[in-house]
Structures are given as structure tokens and as C-alpha cells.
Design an enzyme around this catalytic site. Structure first.
Site, PDB file in Angstrom:
ATOM      1  NE  ARG A  66      -2.942  -5.639  -3.466  1.00 49.59           N
ATOM      2  CZ  ARG A  66      -3.921  -6.498  -3.731  1.00 49.59           C
ATOM      3  NH1 ARG A  66      -5.136  -6.058  -4.006  1.00 49.59           N
ATOM      4  NH2 ARG A  66      -3.697  -7.796  -3.732  1.00 49.59           N
ATOM      5  CE1 TYR A  70       0.790  -1.108  -2.747  1.00 46.90           C
ATOM      6  CE2 TYR A  70       1.740  -3.162  -3.528  1.00 46.90           C
ATOM      7  CZ  TYR A  70       0.832  -2.491  -2.736  1.00 46.90           C
ATOM      8  OH  TYR A  70      -0.016  -3.191  -1.921  1.00 46.90           O
ATOM      9  CE1 TYR A  92      -1.344  -1.227   7.714  1.00 45.37           C
ATOM     10  CE2 TYR A  92      -1.330   0.206   5.772  1.00 45.37           C
ATOM     11  CZ  TYR A  92      -1.507  -1.045   6.344  1.00 45.37           C
ATOM     12  OH  TYR A  92      -1.831  -2.115   5.540  1.00 45.37           O
ATOM     13  CB  ALA A 124      -0.139  -6.123  11.984  1.00 48.40           C
ATOM     14  CD  GLN A 166      -1.336  -8.517   2.252  1.00 48.98           C
ATOM     15  OE1 GLN A 166      -0.980  -9.235   1.325  1.00 48.98           O
ATOM     16  NE2 GLN A 166      -0.994  -7.242   2.332  1.00 48.98           N
ATOM     17  CB  ALA A 207      -3.531  -4.683  15.110  1.00 49.88           C
ATOM     18  CB  SER A 234      -8.546 -10.306   8.306  1.00 43.11           C
ATOM     19  OG  SER A 234      -9.663  -9.485   8.534  1.00 43.11           O
ATOM     20  CB  THR A 235      -3.569 -11.768  10.556  1.00 41.40           C
ATOM     21  OG1 THR A 235      -3.019 -10.564  10.018  1.00 41.40           O
ATOM     22  CG2 THR A 235      -2.473 -12.815  10.630  1.00 41.40           C
TER      23      THR A 235
END
Length: 266
Positions: A66, A70, A92, A124, A166, A207, A234-235
Site C-alpha cells: 500500500r 500511495y 471517501y 467514519a 482497520q 458506517a 471494519s472498526t
């Protein structure tokens, strides 16, 4: 050198519901728009606002770090700024929350003498407070990225909320995976169990990103986390497990101070 301009904005979490007037204006007045959003429908919606919207999703690839992804995104955006163009990056949620690219792109553009700024947006975290009925001012909140929490020694206050972001990639040290498995979450449960009882009820949260969908809210005992099915979005929310402890020494000092000032404590 032509002086370019970069604005990084967020569309919020839910399609069409969270876009601010300032963010909409930045999109409309840009010469080039880059988009990294949560759902193909959201990307189509952004494309309807501007004739030149370029998706950044192609920067992701199986097995690619990642960090590399980025860097590619930042390079694409800043190259257009260097060409003297007015650029808008659309992300987002909030462009400054769990979003490496906007921060790095803005920093690089500014370092090279271009104008760059970020617009605040609904994140979020904002949705989490609303959907779960949490007021962070009551007992306080501690926020950590899950893998960071696992890999470093952090001091946790069990009288406040603990929010781990995460959770779906818990323990991913390669920064290439889109999901880790039960064994990794088992290690997280082991670490959390040194602070919280195994029966402590936690919440898995996501969310809603589309008006036709509801937020994902699942409650279960901490011991069941290993077998949960989180995603990249997910959190994990752990409510307080202990009451706040009064600091009697500080209370006495404040009372003494107020008395010396002629004030009566409420």
C-alpha cells in the site's frame, strides 16, 4: 514555473448525503479531478460532477505494498499540479483521517511552492458516534490503528472507550493484504484480554456508504472476535470496562486554589 493548486476534499461516508458546499465547489472549479472513493457507485456520482475525473483505483494491485500504491497516487496528482493546473483530489470520508495520500500530496505540493489545502468532511468516526450513540466527552476515547496497537506498547485506559481502526487487517506487517485471518485476531484478543475480561461485549462497526444500506453493527463477547468476519472498513469498539478513578489530590488542589481566589466550587 507555473503555480498549480491542489485541494483535497472528502465526500463523507454516505453517497450524496455528506458532501459539503465547499467540497462541491472545489470539484466543480478544478481542471482535473482524481478520485479514490469507497464504492463504484460513488465514483460514478463524482464523475457526473466534472468532465475530467480520473480514478485512482488502478494504483492498487494484488501483492503491491500500500505504500507503493500511495506513492503512485501522490505522483499522479502532484504531476498535474506541477503543470500549473488546478487539481482536486476526492476521497471517501474525511481526506485527513486514515488517508495517507492527501497528507503527502499536500505536503509535497507546498514544498514545491504550490498552493494546497484540505477541506474538512464527515468521517467514519463521526458516523460511529452517531450510529452507536457515543458521546466522546463523557468518558473519553482512545483511537489506534489496530496493527499499530498490536506492534507497539500503548497505555490503555479501560475507563474510556477504545476504538481500533482497520480491524480487518489486524497484524498485517506486509502492508499488502486486504484481510488477515483468525490467527492474527487471536493474537489481538490475547493482548486485549490482559486489560478486558473475555466476556466484555465489544462492537464491530462499519458506517453505511449508500442510503439503501444500514450501518453494520454487531455486538459480541471479546472472546468471539477471533471468529468474526471484519473487512478493510471494519472498526472495533470496546466500551469502558471500569469506572473513572477520582484524582483526589488534584481535586484538593483545585479546591484550595478556588478558595484562595474567593470562588466557591460548584
Amino acid at each position: 514555473m507555473d503555480r498549480g493548486r491542489l485541494a483535497c476534499v472528502g465526500v463523507g461516508m454516505m453517497l450524496g448525503a455528506h458532501l459539503t458546499p465547499r467540497a462541491r465547489s472545489e470539484i466543480a472549479h478544478a481542471e482535473v479531478v482524481f478520485a479514490a472513493v469507497s464504492d463504484p457507485l460513488v465514483e460514478i456520482w463524482v464523475q457526473r460532477m466534472h468532465p475530467d475525473v480520473r480514478s485512482l483505483q488502478h494504483c492498487y494491485a494484488d501483492g503491491r505494498s500500500r505504500h507503493d500504491t500511495y506513492r503512485r497516487m501522490v505522483s499522479l496528482m502532484v504531476d498535474e499540479v506541477r503543470a500549473g493546473r488546478r487539481v482536486c483530489g476526492v476521497f471517501y470520508g474525511h481526506p485527513g483521517v486514515f488517508a495517507t495520500v492527501p497528507h503527502k500530496a499536500i505536503a509535497q505540493a507546498r514544498e514545491e511552492g504550490h498552493e494546497a489545502h484540505m477541506e474538512a468532511a464527515v468521517s467514519a468516526e463521526d458516523c460511529l458516534y452517531a450510529d452507536l450513540g457515543i458521546d466522546p466527552g463523557r468518558t473519553g476515547c482512545q483511537h489506534f490503528e489496530t496493527s499499530q496497537y498490536m506492534l507497539y506498547e500503548r497505555t490503555i485506559d479501560p475507563s474510556s472507550y477504545l476504538i481500533l481502526w482497520q480491524i480487518g487487517v489486524a497484524g498485517d506487517v506486509s502492508v499488502t493484504r486486504t484481510r488477515t485471518g483468525p490467527a492474527h485476531r487471536g493474537l489481538l484478543v490475547e493482548k486485549l484480554s490482559a486489560i478486558y475480561p473475555s466476556s466484555h461485549v465489544v462492537t464491530l462497526y462499519e458506517a453505511a456508504t449508500l442510503p439503501i444500506r444500514a450501518a453494520r453493527i454487531e455486538h459480541f463477547a471479546l472472546s468471539k472476535l477471533r471468529d468474526a468476519t471484519p473487512t478493510m472498513h471494519s472498526t472495533l469498539v470496546l466500551p469502558p470496562a471500569a469506572p473513572m478513578k477520582r484524582d483526589e489530590a488534584m481535586r484538593a488542589r483545585i479546591a484550595e486554589l478556588e478558595s484562595s481566589l474567593g470562588e466557591v466550587p460548584a
